[in-house]
Structures are given as structure tokens and as C-alpha cells.
Motif scaffolding. Sequence first.
Motif, PDB file in Angstrom:
ATOM      1  N   LEU A 298     -18.121  26.603  16.961  1.00  0.00           N
ATOM      2  CA  LEU A 298     -19.351  25.848  16.721  1.00  0.00           C
ATOM      3  C   LEU A 298     -19.434  25.381  15.274  1.00  0.00           C
ATOM      4  O   LEU A 298     -19.888  24.261  14.997  1.00  0.00           O
ATOM      5  CB  LEU A 298     -20.568  26.716  17.075  1.00  0.00           C
ATOM      6  N   VAL A 299     -19.002  26.229  14.347  1.00  0.00           N
ATOM      7  CA  VAL A 299     -18.967  25.821  12.936  1.00  0.00           C
ATOM      8  C   VAL A 299     -18.024  24.643  12.760  1.00  0.00           C
ATOM      9  O   VAL A 299     -18.329  23.679  12.035  1.00  0.00           O
ATOM     10  CB  VAL A 299     -18.546  27.012  12.041  1.00  0.00           C
ATOM     11  N   GLU A 300     -16.874  24.688  13.426  1.00  0.00           N
ATOM     12  CA  GLU A 300     -15.891  23.615  13.286  1.00  0.00           C
ATOM     13  C   GLU A 300     -16.410  22.276  13.805  1.00  0.00           C
ATOM     14  O   GLU A 300     -15.982  21.219  13.335  1.00  0.00           O
ATOM     15  CB  GLU A 300     -14.602  23.992  14.025  1.00  0.00           C
ATOM     16  N   ILE A 301     -17.333  22.314  14.769  1.00  0.00           N
ATOM     17  CA  ILE A 301     -17.879  21.051  15.292  1.00  0.00           C
ATOM     18  C   ILE A 301     -19.285  20.797  14.737  1.00  0.00           C
ATOM     19  O   ILE A 301     -20.077  20.054  15.317  1.00  0.00           O
ATOM     20  CB  ILE A 301     -17.873  21.029  16.838  1.00  0.00           C
ATOM     21  N   ASN A 302     -19.582  21.486  13.609  1.00  0.00           N
ATOM     22  CA  ASN A 302     -20.802  21.244  12.827  1.00  0.00           C
ATOM     23  C   ASN A 302     -22.097  21.614  13.547  1.00  0.00           C
ATOM     24  O   ASN A 302     -23.166  21.091  13.215  1.00  0.00           O
ATOM     25  CB  ASN A 302     -20.867  19.783  12.364  1.00  0.00           C
ATOM     26  N   GLN A 303     -22.014  22.536  14.513  1.00  0.00           N
ATOM     27  CA  GLN A 303     -23.228  23.028  15.156  1.00  0.00           C
ATOM     28  C   GLN A 303     -23.668  24.314  14.438  1.00  0.00           C
ATOM     29  O   GLN A 303     -23.627  25.414  14.981  1.00  0.00           O
ATOM     30  CB  GLN A 303     -22.979  23.263  16.640  1.00  0.00           C
TER      31      GLN A 303
END
Length: 389
Positions: free
Chosen positions: A281-286
Motif C-alpha cells: 500500500l505504501v508503494e502505491i501511495n495509499q
Amino acid sequence: MNASTNRLSSSMRSLFCLILAAASLQAVAQSPDRAAAIALEQRGRTVEAELAWHSIAASDPGNAEAFAHLGLLASRQEHYADAIASYNKALVLAPNMPGLQMNLGLVLFKANQFPAAIKNFSALLSLHPDAATVNHLTILLGMAHFGMGDYLVAIPYLERSAANDPQSLTLRLTLAHSCLWSKQYDCVLSVYKQILALNADSAEADMIAGEALDEKGDDSGAIGQFRAATHANPSEPNAHFGLGYLLWKQQHFDEAAVEFEAELNINPTQGQARAYLADSLVEINQFEKARPDLEQLVAAPNSSAMVHRDLGIVYGETGHPEDAMKQLQQAILLDPSYVSAHWRLAKIYQATGNKALAKSEFEIVSTMKQQSSRPLTQQLDTTPSSQHP
């Protein structure tokens, strides 16, 4: 992928129980006390039977049969130390009693005393018993070596056992695991073909083959095997996690997140799935979606550098630079070689005007090599690594 002694399947344990039950004990002259003890034993009145055999042993300390039956009764109750002691007493009195040494070996196996069990089974095998006993001993030797983590030595025993039982899925799954954990990956794939012939929808077999292909560097093949596993049995433990991790390694974070969520729906306590879901989720900016899990994960004992780094990123991206620094510093404390944590900390220092500290961190990054992700086989047995770009 727990301790190896817990990897023994219930069907294999059932086999050991059958061998134990089938083992005969030395026939002796009938007596009223003996007849009464056997009758109690046969009716399942274990405590009373034990008392009866103890009484016989007390009045006749040289009665090997009494100690043998005490060993059998103790084993049935999983009182293995008592069973071993009783069987050893019986062996001293009657070393040639039929079935006695086999029963002792089985109890040693059940007590996880694998070296002693192997010595016992090997001695029995050297006596050149009948074919059925040889087959039993070959299985037991293979499983004993497997149980103590000596997977390479276990392979030839398990191969012979599987050849003697063409329909045994359990033996082939155990053999495949032994090949995998001894890094014999072509062996894994060969056994996998045998398993498919018996059960084309074995999710466990698909996963083992996928792990082998991952170790061989065949990323697409490994992903394909884990997709097959999730289709064969959507509820198979670790199947969705394994697929998610393989997708995560390929930086397919959206797809990986879906698989980690699927794993958590099956097992909400799967900590690795939760950690890698948050990272995806961090990698997809969530960032806000990842934040609650990350705050919970960093508070847990033995938290990984990865979750501290990820929470540092979340704090940095949502306007909390001081909190971000603390988390990134903790990630580096846990893993000083964590390139990404150093780089992120340098960016935070730079954004907050700490030019000297930023320069120092950038210099550290310039001297470090980018870390690679670990094979799935290791991930399925350990906590989340910090080895993340």
C-alpha cells in the motif's frame, strides 16, 4: 513451515500407530493375573491395566512382558519418557522379545529422539527382516531423518518408500519437501509430476513446485504454480501469501496487495501478510490505508526494519517529519545495511534543512549495494525481512 517435527502429516503418524499396534509381544504361560491385566488392557481400562501390570512387575521383577506392556500403555497415553524406561527394562530382561525393539524405536521417534530412533531402526534393518518390515523401517528411517532436519539423507529412504507404494500421496509430498529443503530443485519437480498423477489438484504440491522454481530463478513459472495453488484450494494456508510475495518481488504491488488481503481473510494473524500488505500500500501511495496496520506492527515485539521504514515514509508523506525521522532511524538501527531507509532519512533531513545530516546519509547510500529480495522458501519460514528496495 514450522519446525520439522511438526511437518509430519497425520496420516504418517497414523501409520506409526498401526505399526505399534501390530507389533507382537512375547507369549508366555497364562496366569490369572496376566489374563486379568490383558483383559483390562483390551477393554481400554488403561489405568487399571497399568496397576495390574505394575503389580505383576513388583511381584516378579524379572517379568519382561510386564514391563513391555507398561511401555505400550505409557506410549498410548503419550507418556514417552515412561514408555522408553519400561521398554528398556524389558529389553534388558528379554532382548529377543518379538516386536519389543520396534516398539521402542517408535516411542523414541514420537518423543523426537530421532538419533536414538535411527540407531534402533537401523539395527532392526540389519537383521534382514521380511519385506513388509523392511518397508516399514525404510519409511521410519526416512521420516526420522526428515524429523531431525537431515533432509538430504532422508531422500533415498523416502524414494524407496514411495517406489514401494505407488499410490501414496503423503510419501511423495514428504519427499518433495525433503528435496526442496535440501536444495534439490530438479528432484522437487520430478516428484511433483508423480504427485500430479495421483492428485492433479494438490495445492500443496503446486506450492512446493513454485518454491523450487523461485529458487531456480524462474519467476513466471513460480507465479504460475502459486496461481494454480490458489485455484486448486483458495483456502490453502500461505498460498495467497506466497503468490503475493512473488508478485511483490516483481513490483506488481497492486496485485500483491490483493493476494495479501486474501491471505488475511483466511488467517487474520498472518503477520507477514499484514506487513507486506502495508508495504504494498505504501508503494502505491495509499498511505492512510497502510498507517493503522503499520502503527500496530511497529509496536509489536521483534518488529522488522521494513515496517519501521514504511511508517517513516507514511509520516514523511503526511506531514510528520519528526515522527518520520524516528521510524527511519529505528529501521536503520535494526538493519544498518538498509539502503532505502538511509535514502529516505536523507530526504527527510534535506526537506527539514538538516543539510549536514542529509549529506552524511547520501554518502552512506552511495557506498552501499542495493539489496535483493530473499527467496520465497525463506519467507515462508521467517519473519518479514527488511530487504526491500
